[in-house]
Write a protein that holds these residues in place. Sequence first.
Motif, PDB file in Angstrom:
ATOM      1  N   HIS A   1       0.344  -1.107  -0.139  1.00 48.22           N
ATOM      2  CA  HIS A   1      -0.261   0.240   0.129  1.00 48.22           C
ATOM      3  C   HIS A   1       0.995   1.011  -0.142  1.00 48.22           C
ATOM      4  N   PRO A   2       0.330   2.701   0.060  1.00 46.36           N
ATOM      5  CA  PRO A   2       1.189   3.886  -0.081  1.00 46.36           C
ATOM      6  C   PRO A   2       2.045   3.867   0.081  1.00 46.36           C
ATOM      7  N   GLY A   3       1.699   3.927   2.352  1.00 44.05           N
ATOM      8  CA  GLY A   3       2.702   3.510   3.519  1.00 44.05           C
ATOM      9  C   GLY A   3       3.662   2.648   2.932  1.00 44.05           C
ATOM     10  N   ASN A   4       3.338   1.897   2.366  1.00 45.31           N
ATOM     11  CA  ASN A   4       5.062   0.487   2.712  1.00 45.31           C
ATOM     12  C   ASN A   4       5.975   0.681   1.012  1.00 45.31           C
ATOM     13  N   LEU A   5       5.833   2.236   0.052  1.00 45.24           N
ATOM     14  CA  LEU A   5       6.059   2.443  -0.606  1.00 45.24           C
ATOM     15  C   LEU A   5       6.592   3.460  -0.956  1.00 45.24           C
ATOM     16  N   LEU A   6       8.392   4.020  -0.691  1.00 42.82           N
ATOM     17  CA  LEU A   6       8.696   5.661  -0.715  1.00 42.82           C
ATOM     18  C   LEU A   6       9.675   5.765  -1.290  1.00 42.82           C
TER      19      LEU A   6
END
Length: 523
Positions: A165-170
Amino acid sequence: MPIDVMFSEISPEPVAAASLGQVYQARLRSTGEVVAVKVQRPGVQSAISLDILILRYLSGLIKKAGKLNTDLQAVVDEWASSLFREMDYKQEARNGVKFRQLYGSIQDVVVPEMNLALTTRKVLIMQWLEGQKLAGVKDLYLVEVGVYCSFNQLLEYGFYHADPHPGNLLRTYDGKLAYLDFGMMGEFKQEYRDGFIEACLHLVNRDYSALAKDFVTLGLIPPTSDKAAVTEALTGVFRDAVAKGVRNVSFGDLLGDLGFTMYKFKFQIPSYFSLVIRSLAVLEGIAIGINPEYKVLGSTYPWIARKVLTDSSPKLKASLRALLYKDGQFRIDRLESLLSESLRAKTERTLIENQNGGTDSKVVIKQILSFTLDDKGAFVREILLEEFSKGMVALGVATLDSVTNAVATSLPFSPSRPSSMTDEDITNLRNLQRLLLLISGLQENENPSMVNGVRTSNKQMISLNGAPVALQQFEAVQEYLPLLSVLPELPQEMQQQLLRLPADFAGKLASRVAARTLKRVFL
């Protein structure tokens, strides 16, 4: 170990919230390294255990009331198993180490280092990474990097991040894609990986009968299902979507369109399937947030095409041969499509933001030759040699007919001689021309003086009723052969492979000539 002994400093408040815990920034006293410290929330395990127990009970009631074919409790069990593994931070650290080993070397992918020595079941310590959430920076290039990395996860090694999810991709400040949180990982078995690849191939090529069989392989429908009815239903579901071309097929739309059919035919949802679908759907969702027209299947298919053309798996080799041949007839259009798509699969060092840019013919030639001369291209190389030998035999027959007719017409009262060329010869001759154009980096109609592959002077279609006309197809091809000057630019090992091709080709050609001669003598 006391906190003040382990860390020289630590943030007084959490800097981020994880799904099951909170994250602090700290500095190791022993090395001075800045690290992320994830601490599990107290009581989370007992609370989740109760929730899962309730969900499992409800899923049983729903299955019974809805008369569903899917084992909902097995789906809950798979999710619960993954969730309990996620609560073990020592396991998450081991997952992170494995993920880094498999994918950390991919261009522009960053995987944080795990500190296994200091990690416990409820406290995880790993390298600190800084950046912005990928969904918030609208970097389509890094989405492409993520697609390539996901391809490797799902279809190469089968060990994949099930919670991207977006929080796990930086997006790191130096422009790289960082993966975080390795608690929820999935294993995609080889048989399912092959089945998924075959399903994509059959979907793109609109072979819905084969697609129905793929669904059996993937465990989506039972072997006892009415294949004819399923094929008809899949045709109705996918026909319009696939007609737009693979680059325009939305993964989310496909799943939505499939919903009613899944209910009607009582599709099963295997326990592994929910995590795979979630992983792909989340990735497409992030991409759509950046570019509403983005299609994850369109970006993944080039890698699928390349894998099918190069994989050593006997099952995928058989699938490729079945795809390229029907009733013994070579379907060159499908090879052209696969090669064309595979060339869109950018290598790690050449990933670019614009997938639709044009490519110089010389570059295309080099790519195709590099592909076919590589060890991984051995199976396709054999197919090409076989089809080239068929075409050269047909060309020989056409040449002989042409010479014979020329001599006959110069003699008085000479009767006309029927052509020795069969329909198969004409097909093989056309295939030979298209293969030559293919390795020359050209499309069949790129030359303005060509119509359907035949040089014309008045833009009219010429029918192939005789050998002289058939030979006209090769006049234009000669113009492009000088582009093979790229050969000296190939790596040394590929040049050596190229030197071995004439002997291999001569053997196949001699075998075909002998077979044709024996057939004409004795039949």
